[in-house]
Design a protein around this motif. Structure first.
Motif, PDB file in Angstrom:
ATOM      1  N   VAL B 392       0.790  -1.268   0.056  1.00 34.47           N
ATOM      2  CA  VAL B 392      -0.005  -0.038   0.040  1.00 34.47           C
ATOM      3  C   VAL B 392       0.993   1.237   0.040  1.00 34.47           C
ATOM      4  O   VAL B 392       0.554   2.176  -0.569  1.00 34.47           O
ATOM      5  N   GLN B 393       1.830   1.219   0.756  1.00 35.38           N
ATOM      6  CA  GLN B 393       2.860   2.431   0.765  1.00 35.38           C
ATOM      7  C   GLN B 393       3.467   2.615  -0.556  1.00 35.38           C
ATOM      8  O   GLN B 393       3.314   3.806  -1.041  1.00 35.38           O
ATOM      9  N   ARG B 394       3.979   1.554  -1.215  1.00 33.44           N
ATOM     10  CA  ARG B 394       4.378   1.797  -2.491  1.00 33.44           C
ATOM     11  C   ARG B 394       3.690   2.339  -3.660  1.00 33.44           C
ATOM     12  O   ARG B 394       3.771   2.971  -4.162  1.00 33.44           O
ATOM     13  N   VAL B 395       2.463   1.715  -3.447  1.00 33.95           N
ATOM     14  CA  VAL B 395       1.235   2.250  -4.430  1.00 33.95           C
ATOM     15  C   VAL B 395       0.870   3.773  -4.030  1.00 33.95           C
ATOM     16  O   VAL B 395       0.637   4.357  -5.106  1.00 33.95           O
ATOM     17  N   ARG B 396       1.029   4.064  -2.869  1.00 30.71           N
ATOM     18  CA  ARG B 396       0.461   5.431  -2.525  1.00 30.71           C
ATOM     19  C   ARG B 396       1.741   6.570  -3.094  1.00 30.71           C
ATOM     20  O   ARG B 396       1.159   7.616  -3.345  1.00 30.71           O
ATOM     21  N   THR B 401      -4.083   3.170  -5.378  1.00 36.37           N
ATOM     22  CA  THR B 401      -4.814   2.562  -4.345  1.00 36.37           C
ATOM     23  C   THR B 401      -4.752   0.969  -4.443  1.00 36.37           C
ATOM     24  O   THR B 401      -4.608   0.131  -5.342  1.00 36.37           O
ATOM     25  N   LEU B 402      -4.958   0.197  -3.133  1.00 43.45           N
ATOM     26  CA  LEU B 402      -4.824  -1.118  -3.156  1.00 43.45           C
ATOM     27  C   LEU B 402      -5.955  -1.437  -2.095  1.00 43.45           C
ATOM     28  O   LEU B 402      -6.293  -1.032  -1.128  1.00 43.45           O
ATOM     29  N   GLU B 403      -6.768  -2.476  -2.897  1.00 46.49           N
ATOM     30  CA  GLU B 403      -8.142  -2.892  -1.795  1.00 46.49           C
ATOM     31  C   GLU B 403      -8.005  -4.331  -1.727  1.00 46.49           C
ATOM     32  O   GLU B 403      -7.576  -5.107  -2.541  1.00 46.49           O
ATOM     33  N   THR B 415      -7.478  -5.765  -5.472  1.00 46.09           N
ATOM     34  CA  THR B 415      -7.454  -4.973  -6.654  1.00 46.09           C
ATOM     35  C   THR B 415      -6.290  -3.694  -6.445  1.00 46.09           C
ATOM     36  O   THR B 415      -6.438  -2.987  -5.415  1.00 46.09           O
ATOM     37  N   VAL B 416      -5.532  -3.634  -7.331  1.00 49.31           N
ATOM     38  CA  VAL B 416      -4.339  -2.425  -7.261  1.00 49.31           C
ATOM     39  C   VAL B 416      -4.953  -1.515  -8.333  1.00 49.31           C
ATOM     40  O   VAL B 416      -4.855  -1.932  -9.555  1.00 49.31           O
ATOM     41  N   ASP B 417      -5.017  -0.207  -8.307  1.00 49.32           N
ATOM     42  CA  ASP B 417      -5.428   0.620  -9.370  1.00 49.32           C
ATOM     43  C   ASP B 417      -4.074   1.666  -9.218  1.00 49.32           C
ATOM     44  O   ASP B 417      -3.639   2.137  -8.140  1.00 49.32           O
ATOM     45  N   LEU B 418      -3.518   2.023 -10.323  1.00 47.84           N
ATOM     46  CA  LEU B 418      -2.335   2.897 -10.448  1.00 47.84           C
ATOM     47  C   LEU B 418      -2.745   3.721 -11.714  1.00 47.84           C
ATOM     48  O   LEU B 418      -3.307   3.351 -12.628  1.00 47.84           O
ATOM     49  N   PRO B 419      -2.186   4.952 -11.685  1.00 48.24           N
ATOM     50  CA  PRO B 419      -2.184   6.071 -12.724  1.00 48.24           C
ATOM     51  C   PRO B 419      -1.235   5.395 -13.824  1.00 48.24           C
ATOM     52  O   PRO B 419      -0.245   4.577 -13.633  1.00 48.24           O
ATOM     53  N   LEU B 420      -1.686   5.602 -15.244  1.00 51.23           N
ATOM     54  CA  LEU B 420      -0.800   5.063 -16.276  1.00 51.23           C
ATOM     55  C   LEU B 420       0.529   5.877 -16.383  1.00 51.23           C
ATOM     56  O   LEU B 420       1.565   5.362 -16.603  1.00 51.23           O
TER      57      LEU B 420
END
Lengths: 215, 422
Positions: B392-396, B401-403, B415-420
């Motif tokens: 979660v820290q890395r994704v932030r 986000t990570l759910e 589920t991990v959502d990242l910007p492109l």
């Protein structure tokens, strides 16, 4: 054997050339990039080439593309790819055209000079030499885990050696069993995997690989 | 001593006068150009046909105002030694349309326009203050002027209502010189007042002011930091590949060649030693290979779908990979998504007891979505110091986000959502 070496690191290129020469083989050319490799093969028509995958100009898969071209344009020249990594997609691209006269080894396999030259000789003679790592990954990518699981430990060892391109005699020697035992194992493997039995080395390897990489 | 000397002898006073004088020209010219551009632009944008031309005028006006702002900041720094930070410009990415839009939305540019508009009257005041210096100087040299042209000597007054009385005598000329001195004593304070007022305006309108600007600035520098860190790891991996790994392969090979030369009969212990050395070199190679794969997996060069397929192939658990990524994310995002997938897969294998794992990758609407599912026992939680919390820290770091949904008894879905783009 007449060999052409393509490797961009000079240290390794020269050492390979020296080693092959010491073992009585002829190194026709040792080049540092994919285009030079194509030219050298066209000029010298070697029995086999040793090709690094990651080479100039793009430092990605230049060696692999050159290898595929060479197999198409000069069927008499075997290609042994060697690389610091095993990538499933490289292996499948290389084997897409067939398994005759191709090899794919991790670079560190040259640490056993005798086995490395054996593999090179197999490829030069139109056989196959696949790194055990390649076989493991192809098996994983193919997702045929249930049938693989039905094989005994010994049969799995034999399957790996078979995919590496070894003959029954060679398998027997490396497992320290008799040729008859190996034949029994091979028959069991083909039976369990539902493959047509074959004596021809290349068709045998190809069958195993097709099986391993079937989606 | 310094305190007694009149202000006009100080360097700072001269610098302030020069500042008032020099900035008057761009103030007047800039005002005219910017007003004309913005007026034309606004008028044309309202008509349907001239909209494109209108926008062009608006953008030109805004860019001009920004340019004037830069010039003014440099004058302030060069002459007065006052450093005013430059506001972050609009993001340079994208085509002409994106750049135009960014410019029109750029708050700093509109504040620069406000500066150019308010600046004009202030510049006139500054110019008037500078005129006090000139008038003072002309009066101080009145005795000399009297010596040359005794019939035509005036006392020049800087005040608008003072007029210019005629002087006829030498005492009159000396008196004029005294008045000149008095004017020169006052003049620096006038230029100082004008310069100070202008500096206040520069600080208020030309500096990176608002929170929004700061946030945008931070976002941009963070994106740069993320991309840079990724590029460094890549370079490191390449250096290892071309350097240490090659040397080790050569070393192991040489050692094996030495081993072959040694006769087993007379020096068996030497042969064993060389064998050990060779095996150590091979081990080091394997460790180095795993290390570089952790820095930057080579399969990522061919894009995420390839890399995930390779990851799945290496896994001991059957993994179904489906990918739909029409637009390639930036390398840093690809790396992040790959390491998320690797870590999640490891978690599945280690903790879930699952027999199958699904990996979906899809891109759309500027978002890259990675979903890892398994049919294991569930009950996965985000705990502090846990592996998931680390993810979660890395994704932030890129606003991702990570759910986790993982009821007891499974199935688990992450589920991990990242910007492109970072």
């Amino acid at each position: 054997m007449r060999v052409v070496i393509a490797e961009d690191a000079a240290v390794l290129r020269e050492l390979l050339a020296q080693m092959l020469t010491m073992r009585g083989h002829e190194v026709a050319a040792a080049v540092a990039d994919a285009d030079a490799l194509r030219a050298a093969v066209a000029e010298h028509r070697p029995d086999v080439t040793v090709v690094d995958i990651r080479m100039p100009p793009t430092h990605t898969d230049d060696g692999l593309r050159a290898a595929i071209d060479i197999r198409r344009d000069h069927p008499g020249t075997g290609v042994l790819l060697f690389s610091q990594y095993v990538e499933t997609k490289y292996a499948t691209r290389l084997l897409a055209e067939g398994s005759a006269g191709v090899g794919y080894l991790l670079k560190e396999r040259v640490a056993n000079v005798a086995e490395f030259t054996d593999a090179l000789a197999r490829v030069a003679a139109g056989g196959t030499a696949l790194d055990p790592e390649v076989v493991t990954q192809l098996a994983g990518a193919g997702r045929r885990t249930e049938e693989i699981a039905s094989l005994t430990g010994r049969e799995r060892e034999v399957l790996t050696l078979m995919a590496e391109g070894r003959s029954n005699a060679a398998i027997a020697q490396s497992l320290h069993v008799s040729a008859g035992t190996v034949e029994k194992h091979v028959a069991a493997i083909f039976g369990k995997l539902g493959l047509p039995a074959s004596e021809d080395q290349n068709r045998r390897v190809l069958a195993v690989i097709r099986y391993l990489h079937r989606d | 001593m310094r305190e007694v000397l009149p202000a006009c002898t100080r360097r700072r006073a001269w610098a302030e006068a020069a500042y008032c004088l020099l900035s008057a020209v761009p103030a007047l010219a800039g005002f005219l150009f910017v007003v004309v551009c913005l007026a034309l632009g606004s008028a044309l944008t309202l008509t349907l046909i001239g909209a494109v031309l209108g926008v062009l005028f608006l953008v030109t006006g805004l860019s001009l105002a920004c340019g004037l702002g830069t010039l003014q900041r440099r004058l302030a720094q060069g002459l007065l030694g006052v450093r005013v930070a430059e506001p972050a410009g609009p993001r340079p990415a994208g085509g002409l349309f994106a750049r135009t839009e960014a410019r029109l939305r750029d708050g700093a540019a509109w504040r620069a326009v406000a500066y150019v508009l308010v600046r004009l009257p202030l510049a006139m005041v500054g110019l008037y203050a500078v005129s006090w210096w000139a008038v003072g100087a002309v009066n101080v040299i009145a005795p000399i002027r009297w010596a040359f042209t005794p019939d035509d000597l005036n006392l020049v007054t800087p005040l608008p209502w003072g007029g210019s009385p005629h002087v006829h005598s030498l005492p009159g000329a000396l008196g004029t010189a005294l008045v000149g001195c008095a004017i020169l004593l006052v003049a620096p304070w006038l230029t100082r007042a004008a310069a100070t007022a202008d500096l206040a305006l520069v600080r208020a309108l030309l500096a990176p002011g608002r929170l929004a600007d700061r946030v945008r600035d931070l976002e941009e520098t963070r994106a740069l930091a993320v991309d840079d860190a990724n590029a460094r790891l890549r370079r490191l991996e390449r250096d290892l590949h071309d350097g240490a790994q090659v040397r080790l392969v050569a070393l192991a090979m040489s050692l094996d060649m030495v081993r072959e030369q040694l006769d087993d009969r007379d020096r068996p212990e030497l042969r064993r030693l060389v064998e050990t050395a060779r095996d150590n070199a091979t081990e080091a190679l394997t460790e180095l290979r795993d290390l570089s794969r952790g820095l930057h997996p080579p399969a990522l060069d061919g894009g995420l779908p390839d890399a995930l397929t390779t990851l799945a192939a290496r896994s001991s658990l059957p993994v179904d990979v489906t990918t739909d990524v029409p637009e390639r994310p930036t390398p840093a995002i690809e790396s992040l998504a790959y390491f998320c997938a690797a870590e999640l897969l490891t978690n599945v294998i280690k903790h879930s007891g699952a027999t199958r794992c699904g990996m979906e990758l899809a891109a759309g609407d500027g978002t890259l979505r990675l979903r890892v599912t398994d049919d294991g026992r569930g009950g996965a939680r985000l705990v502090d110091e846990g592996g998931l919390a680390g993810l979660v820290q890395r994704v932030r770091t890129v606003d991702g986000t990570l759910e986790v949904t993982s009821p007891e008894g499974g199935p688990t879905r992450v589920t991990v959502d990242l910007p492109l783009h970072a």
